[in-house]
Design a protein around this motif. Structure first.
Motif, PDB file in Angstrom:
ATOM      1  N   THR A 239     -39.613  43.169  26.918  1.00 23.58           N
ATOM      2  CA  THR A 239     -38.069  42.641  26.690  1.00 23.58           C
ATOM      3  C   THR A 239     -37.367  42.918  25.335  1.00 23.58           C
ATOM      4  N   ALA A 240     -36.564  43.916  25.009  1.00 18.69           N
ATOM      5  CA  ALA A 240     -35.858  44.338  23.935  1.00 18.69           C
ATOM      6  C   ALA A 240     -34.355  44.475  23.924  1.00 18.69           C
ATOM      7  N   PHE A 241     -33.790  44.757  22.830  1.00 18.15           N
ATOM      8  CA  PHE A 241     -32.404  44.689  22.694  1.00 18.15           C
ATOM      9  C   PHE A 241     -31.963  45.906  22.249  1.00 18.15           C
ATOM     10  N   PHE A 242     -30.686  46.537  22.440  1.00 25.50           N
ATOM     11  CA  PHE A 242     -29.987  47.579  21.642  1.00 25.50           C
ATOM     12  C   PHE A 242     -28.596  47.007  21.328  1.00 25.50           C
ATOM     13  N   GLU A 243     -28.187  47.529  20.322  1.00 25.69           N
ATOM     14  CA  GLU A 243     -26.725  47.089  19.626  1.00 25.69           C
ATOM     15  C   GLU A 243     -26.139  48.418  19.510  1.00 25.69           C
ATOM     16  N   ASN A 287     -29.818  48.101  30.033  1.00 30.77           N
ATOM     17  CA  ASN A 287     -28.284  47.904  30.543  1.00 30.77           C
ATOM     18  C   ASN A 287     -27.670  47.308  29.619  1.00 30.77           C
ATOM     19  N   PRO A 288     -26.376  47.837  29.400  1.00 30.68           N
ATOM     20  CA  PRO A 288     -25.333  47.356  28.531  1.00 30.68           C
ATOM     21  C   PRO A 288     -24.663  46.291  29.167  1.00 30.68           C
ATOM     22  N   GLY A 289     -25.070  45.192  28.691  1.00 30.24           N
ATOM     23  CA  GLY A 289     -24.634  43.768  29.409  1.00 30.24           C
ATOM     24  C   GLY A 289     -23.132  43.276  28.848  1.00 30.24           C
ATOM     25  N   GLY A 323     -26.956  45.429  24.520  1.00 25.74           N
ATOM     26  CA  GLY A 323     -27.674  45.740  25.758  1.00 25.74           C
ATOM     27  C   GLY A 323     -29.227  45.386  25.686  1.00 25.74           C
ATOM     28  N   ASP A 324     -29.833  45.439  26.852  1.00 27.73           N
ATOM     29  CA  ASP A 324     -31.297  45.140  27.235  1.00 27.73           C
ATOM     30  C   ASP A 324     -31.829  46.153  27.574  1.00 27.73           C
ATOM     31  N   ILE A 355     -26.891  52.955  16.419  1.00 29.54           N
ATOM     32  CA  ILE A 355     -27.368  52.171  17.362  1.00 29.54           C
ATOM     33  C   ILE A 355     -28.600  51.468  16.530  1.00 29.54           C
ATOM     34  N   ASN A 356     -28.796  50.361  16.788  1.00 31.60           N
ATOM     35  CA  ASN A 356     -30.095  49.577  16.366  1.00 31.60           C
ATOM     36  C   ASN A 356     -30.803  48.912  17.651  1.00 31.60           C
ATOM     37  N   PHE A 357     -32.148  48.664  17.386  1.00 29.29           N
ATOM     38  CA  PHE A 357     -33.081  48.176  18.123  1.00 29.29           C
ATOM     39  C   PHE A 357     -33.747  47.095  17.900  1.00 29.29           C
ATOM     40  N   ARG A 358     -34.117  46.132  18.804  1.00 29.38           N
ATOM     41  CA  ARG A 358     -34.796  44.970  18.275  1.00 29.38           C
ATOM     42  C   ARG A 358     -35.786  44.538  19.289  1.00 29.38           C
ATOM     43  N   ASP A 359     -36.944  44.434  19.157  1.00 31.11           N
ATOM     44  CA  ASP A 359     -38.043  44.070  20.101  1.00 31.11           C
ATOM     45  C   ASP A 359     -37.928  42.457  20.203  1.00 31.11           C
ATOM     46  N   SER A 360     -38.389  42.082  21.406  1.00 28.47           N
ATOM     47  CA  SER A 360     -38.654  40.691  21.636  1.00 28.47           C
ATOM     48  C   SER A 360     -39.888  40.398  22.190  1.00 28.47           C
ATOM     49  N   TYR A 361     -40.108  40.475  23.713  1.00 26.23           N
ATOM     50  CA  TYR A 361     -41.546  40.407  24.210  1.00 26.23           C
ATOM     51  C   TYR A 361     -42.296  41.791  24.180  1.00 26.23           C
TER      52      TYR A 361
END
Length: 452
Positions: A239-243, A287-289, A323-324, A355-361
């Motif tokens: 699970t990660a995210f992008f902005e 997914n652009p939530g 986004g996810d 664009i920036n990315f952030r890891d989660s799980y």
């Protein structure tokens, strides 16, 4: 040894086909079990009513992630069970500022004669149902013949049913004298549904336990694969995210496509559609939530909501996209992020973006070791007359605690009870699945703890 995603997925698929072909045992299942294993199965059968009562007691205590008192109360209920089984238990508190209840850790006392593989069993105490939720806590579904085959309620399958499976499997092993001298630890986390940050703290104890274990078994709900076969989880995506932040040249709309440039909204649309068409790999999704665009944009990260202002005769100067991003392993992540950055850099006239990315799980990669544990789990199930166990495609499950420990040890998830409707008012559990899953788990634990 860790193979490529393509190779490991092919191995998982091949194993599923192979196990499906073995569905009919050549002789009665009881002949495949040792005398001790038959005793284990008998104990689980005999104490099925007590297992259902333990589930009822745990479900009637609200333990939404943010209900710290409730999470601790459920932890106390299960802690009492492990104390009775001879485990050494302790509550792991988290820093108050994290606003999480903490975790329960139970370990069999080690001695010089302890032997067999070191097992780490994973579950969680919290649910998504916070206090005040209108979903009934415990609602038996009575059949026409008066039997109760399903239970609806808060967290019955995600995952208090799995926690009960852990207890009942270990209780059966205890009754037949099969826990003595074994190396087993159980961690029931209190914030799986919404892990506290930083995760280096909220999952630090789990990682340390993994580093001194050989195999991790997680008891999230068991599911059925597309072929109608019982299946366990050998891999999960991250699970990660992008902005995405897009800027445009604000001007009168009559100048769009010309001197005024294309503006932020067209640029955002170009980028997102290029992601859809060009960043394509099996198992990769993004997914652009949330998307907000106009001349004034504000987004509240804490509450996941925002506002936008703009006029139809003005070229928008700002777009924000949250986004996810989910991937199978880190090489796939790196390829995706690199291509997404390339697309973002190819700006339309009058626009720019970052664009920036952030890891989660972290991802739980499909590995030969995970597949080997699945093979042993399936064999135990078949020997008990419960049929083979296939592999769940990694993209078919969401994030889970096992992902934090899987990078360090062989891991298998989905050993819990079967149900449906998780995270909804229709969450339910098949009552008979507690017994089935406890038998499978007890036999697997028994066999693993007798291997070096």
């Amino acid at each position: 040894m860790r193979g490529s995603v393509k190779t490991m997925l092919a191995l998982a698929a091949a194993m599923t086909v192979q196990l499906a072909g073995a569905q009919e045992p050549a002789q009665p299942a009881t002949q495949q079990l040792s005398p001790v294993e038959r005793q284990i199965v008998a104990e689980i059968h005999a104490h099925a009513p007590q297992a259902l009562e333990l589930l009822r007691q745990s479900v009637l205590i609200n333990s939404g992630t943010m209900n710290q008192a409730g999470v601790r109360a459920v932890g106390k209920l299960f802690r009492d069970q492990f104390d009775e089984l001879g485990f050494k238990t302790r509550w792991i508190a988290l820093p108050p500022e994290m606003q999480r209840a903490g975790h329960l850790l139970a370990e069999l006392p080690a001695n010089r004669d302890s032997r067999g593989k070191r097992l780490m069993l994973l579950g969680h105490l919290d649910t998504v149902f916070e206090p005040g939720n209108t979903t009934p806590a415990w609602e038996p579904q009575t059949e026409a013949d008066g039997s109760v085959r399903r239970i609806k309620g808060q967290g019955v399958s995600d995952m208090k049913g799995g926690d009960v499976v852990i207890v009942e499997a270990l209780r059966a092993l205890k009754r037949v004298g099969a826990l003595e001298g074994r190396r087993i630890a159980v961690m029931l986390t209190g914030d799986e549904e919404e892990a506290g940050n930083p995760k280096t703290v909220s999952r630090g104890d789990a990682v340390e336990l993994a580093k001194r274990s050989d195999v991790a078994l997680s008891f999230e709900g068991s599911i059925t694969n597309k072929d109608g076969m019982a299946a366990a989880t050998v891999g999960r995506r991250s699970t990660a995210f992008f902005e995405l932040e897009v800027k445009g040249r604000q001007a009168h709309s009559m100048g769009v496509f010309g001197p005024g440039g294309y503006g932020a909204v067209y640029e955002a649309a170009r980028i997102l559609d290029a992601f859809r068409q060009q960043v394509v790999e099996p198992g990769l999704t993004f997914n652009p939530g949330v998307i907000l665009g106009g001349t004034e944009v504000a987004f509240d990260d804490e509450h996941s909501r925002g506002t936008a202002f703009g006029k139809t005769n003005v070229i928008a100067n700002t777009v924000t996209v949250k986004g996810d991003l989910r991937y199978l392993d880190y090489p796939q992540r790196d390829r995706a992020q690199a291509r997404m950055r390339e697309i973002v850099a190819q700006s339309l006239p009058g626009a720019s973006a970052s664009i920036n990315f952030r890891d989660s799980y972290p991802p739980m990669a499909v590995t030969p070791g995970n597949l080997k544990v699945l093979e042993q789990y399936s064999r135990a199930s078949q020997d008990a007359g419960l049929g083979p166990i296939g592999a769940v495609p990694p993209e078919s499950r969401g994030a889970g605690d096992i992902q934090f420990v899987a990078p360090f040890i062989d891991s298998l998830d989905g050993l819990g009870a079967s149900g449906g409707g998780a995270h909804s008012p229709n969450e339910s559990l098949e009552v008979a699945s507690i017994e089935r899953s406890a038998i499978r788990a007890a036999l697997l634990i028994y066999r693993l703890t007798r291997q070096d």
